[in-house]
Write an enzyme that holds these catalytic residues in place. Structure first.
Site, PDB file in Angstrom:
ATOM      1  N   GLY A 105      40.525  52.582  51.031  1.00 15.93           N
ATOM      2  CA  GLY A 105      41.100  53.633  50.187  1.00 15.93           C
ATOM      3  C   GLY A 105      40.207  54.849  50.121  1.00 15.93           C
ATOM      4  O   GLY A 105      39.979  55.421  49.046  1.00 15.93           O
ATOM      5  N   ALA A 106      39.717  55.277  51.281  1.00 12.16           N
ATOM      6  CA  ALA A 106      38.654  56.286  51.336  1.00 12.16           C
ATOM      7  C   ALA A 106      39.014  57.614  50.690  1.00 12.16           C
ATOM      8  O   ALA A 106      38.137  58.306  50.160  1.00 12.16           O
ATOM      9  CB  ALA A 106      38.247  56.526  52.792  1.00 12.16           C
ATOM     10  N   ARG A 153      40.339  58.424  44.471  1.00 12.91           N
ATOM     11  CA  ARG A 153      39.285  58.861  43.559  1.00 12.91           C
ATOM     12  C   ARG A 153      38.041  57.984  43.676  1.00 12.91           C
ATOM     13  O   ARG A 153      36.928  58.483  43.776  1.00 12.91           O
ATOM     14  CB  ARG A 153      39.819  58.864  42.113  1.00 12.91           C
ATOM     15  CG  ARG A 153      40.776  60.005  41.815  1.00 12.91           C
ATOM     16  CD  ARG A 153      41.317  59.936  40.395  1.00 12.91           C
ATOM     17  NE  ARG A 153      42.219  58.798  40.227  1.00 12.91           N
ATOM     18  CZ  ARG A 153      43.516  58.818  40.522  1.00 12.91           C
ATOM     19  NH1 ARG A 153      44.049  59.920  41.017  1.00 12.91           N
ATOM     20  NH2 ARG A 153      44.271  57.756  40.322  1.00 12.91           N
ATOM     21  N   ASP A 159      42.007  54.134  55.331  1.00 13.57           N
ATOM     22  CA  ASP A 159      43.053  54.386  54.339  1.00 13.57           C
ATOM     23  C   ASP A 159      44.407  54.056  54.947  1.00 13.57           C
ATOM     24  O   ASP A 159      44.494  53.671  56.119  1.00 13.57           O
ATOM     25  CB  ASP A 159      42.997  55.840  53.869  1.00 13.57           C
ATOM     26  CG  ASP A 159      43.321  55.988  52.384  1.00 13.57           C
ATOM     27  OD1 ASP A 159      44.220  55.263  51.906  1.00 13.57           O
ATOM     28  OD2 ASP A 159      42.695  56.823  51.707  1.00 13.57           O
ATOM     29  N   THR A 167      42.250  46.114  40.178  1.00 13.97           N
ATOM     30  CA  THR A 167      42.769  45.369  39.026  1.00 13.97           C
ATOM     31  C   THR A 167      44.286  45.234  39.146  1.00 13.97           C
ATOM     32  O   THR A 167      44.903  45.800  40.041  1.00 13.97           O
ATOM     33  CB  THR A 167      42.408  46.055  37.700  1.00 13.97           C
ATOM     34  OG1 THR A 167      42.961  47.386  37.688  1.00 13.97           O
ATOM     35  CG2 THR A 167      40.896  46.137  37.527  1.00 13.97           C
ATOM     36  N   MET A 208      32.637  47.377  37.581  1.00 14.04           N
ATOM     37  CA  MET A 208      31.350  47.226  38.258  1.00 14.04           C
ATOM     38  C   MET A 208      30.210  47.962  37.548  1.00 14.04           C
ATOM     39  O   MET A 208      29.056  47.836  37.939  1.00 14.04           O
ATOM     40  CB  MET A 208      31.452  47.758  39.696  1.00 14.04           C
ATOM     41  CG  MET A 208      32.499  47.074  40.540  1.00 14.04           C
ATOM     42  SD  MET A 208      32.040  45.387  40.947  1.00 14.04           S
ATOM     43  CE  MET A 208      33.542  44.843  41.785  1.00 14.04           C
ATOM     44  N   HIS A 264      42.779  55.628  29.646  1.00 18.31           N
ATOM     45  CA  HIS A 264      42.531  56.011  31.032  1.00 18.31           C
ATOM     46  C   HIS A 264      43.380  57.224  31.400  1.00 18.31           C
ATOM     47  O   HIS A 264      44.295  57.607  30.670  1.00 18.31           O
ATOM     48  CB  HIS A 264      42.853  54.860  31.995  1.00 18.31           C
ATOM     49  CG  HIS A 264      41.782  53.822  32.065  1.00 18.31           C
ATOM     50  ND1 HIS A 264      41.713  52.774  31.174  1.00 18.31           N
ATOM     51  CD2 HIS A 264      40.729  53.675  32.908  1.00 18.31           C
ATOM     52  CE1 HIS A 264      40.671  52.016  31.474  1.00 18.31           C
ATOM     53  NE2 HIS A 264      40.053  52.545  32.517  1.00 18.31           N
ATOM     54  N   LYS A 320      46.660  56.018  36.248  1.00 18.86           N
ATOM     55  CA  LYS A 320      46.425  54.574  36.299  1.00 18.86           C
ATOM     56  C   LYS A 320      47.754  53.835  36.173  1.00 18.86           C
ATOM     57  O   LYS A 320      48.563  54.144  35.291  1.00 18.86           O
ATOM     58  CB  LYS A 320      45.461  54.137  35.197  1.00 18.86           C
ATOM     59  CG  LYS A 320      45.037  52.669  35.304  1.00 18.86           C
ATOM     60  CD  LYS A 320      43.853  52.363  34.400  1.00 18.86           C
ATOM     61  CE  LYS A 320      43.447  50.905  34.473  1.00 18.86           C
ATOM     62  NZ  LYS A 320      43.035  50.486  35.823  1.00 18.86           N
ATOM     63  N   GLY A 333      42.061  46.205  33.517  1.00 18.47           N
ATOM     64  CA  GLY A 333      41.374  44.948  33.792  1.00 18.47           C
ATOM     65  C   GLY A 333      40.151  44.764  32.920  1.00 18.47           C
ATOM     66  O   GLY A 333      39.830  43.644  32.502  1.00 18.47           O
TER      67      GLY A 333
END
Length: 276
Positions: free
Chosen positions: A18-19, A22, A44, A109, A134, A164, A168, A174
């Protein structure tokens, strides 16, 4: 799988899924700055505007790495793939990583129970860090929630509030769900049976053992999470606010380093940070 690479002190080769998204852009930027890691590939979906262009365009400096729509080739070129895409894409990439014997860091998520089981099954063959968030700070909050729930026990009502950006697609986040799971586990509850997702109309009095979730979507909010412990005469709030996505990217690279040299296993950021 990568023990030889580590013993020779070679840089860890990273593939970014998913380069052009965001998180993908932030992961590219973080990888280019990370000592001991190199950007091996970026990929991607077919038809994405950035296919065939230098991945560095997304972070402001040329890299010589072109964004591809061939996930197999991209994953084959790396030691570890980092994926913050969508469940269906992540599962397809996971199948390739398993086939090619590559480590994987999953920050996506919105998985169903069956999809989470598929990730766990893949971890019998390859090493995987699978975590809803993370960022080091968020994972510190998970530990704080354990302590708070243990001390406060059943005398406080628990509510999880998250916000968010407008883009999203899953709710609650998540991270919010994981916060609820942490508290529920410490209190001896099953989140699947005690969670309340939003309230409307005449709901009656709050049931003592429920854990409520409230979701906000708007603007460009990166991610705010608050867990409220509401007692009689006092309230305790534990909050984490994200000002950028860089903590997620930095934590993902830390997770990738954690997987280096491991042949299989399912881990989360609590394992990566030594918080177990």
């Amino acid at each position: 799988m990568s023990s030889k690479r580590n013993s020779l002190m070679l840089p860890l080769r990273i593939a970014i899924a998913g380069a052009s998204g965001r998180m993908g852009r932030m992961l590219i930027e973080a990888t280019l700055k990370e000592e001991g890691a190199v950007l091996a590939s970026a990929f991607d979906r077919p038809g994405t505007t950035f296919i065939g262009r230098d991945a560095g365009e997304l972070s402001g400096s040329a890299t010589g790495i072109l964004i591809t729509d061939d996930p197999r080739a991209a994953i084959a070129a790396a030691d570890c793939v980092i994926d913050f895409t969508r469940p269906e894409g992540t599962l397809a990439h996971l199948a390739l990583a398993r086939e090619l014997g590559k480590a994987m860091v999953i920050g996506t998520t919105g998985f169903s129970t069956a999809e989470k089981e598929a990730i766990a099954a893949a971890a019998q063959a390859i090493p995987i860090v699978f975590a809803p968030n993370m960022a080091v700070g968020v994972n510190a909050v998970f530990k704080l929630l354990e302590v708070a729930a243990r001390i406060l026990d059943d005398g406080y009502d628990v509510e999880v509030i998250e916000a968010h950006h407008r883009f999203k697609v899953d709710a609650p986040s998540g991270t919010a769900l994981r916060m609820g799971e942490v508290v529920a586990c410490e209190l001896g509850r099953d989140l699947e049976t005690c969670a309340i997702y939003g309230r409307e109309g005449v709901t009656g009095e709050r049931k003592a053992e429920t854990i409520g979730f409230s979701t906000i979507r708007g603007g460009d909010v990166v991610g705010d999470h608050t867990v409220l412990f509401a007692g009689i005469g006092e309230r305790i709030e534990i909050t984490h606010r994200s000002g950028s996505r860089m903590p997620y990217a930095s934590g993902s690279l830390r997770a990738a380093r954690f997987l280096a040299g491991r042949s299989s296993g399912l881990f989360d950021m609590q394992d990566v940070l030594g918080l177990r």
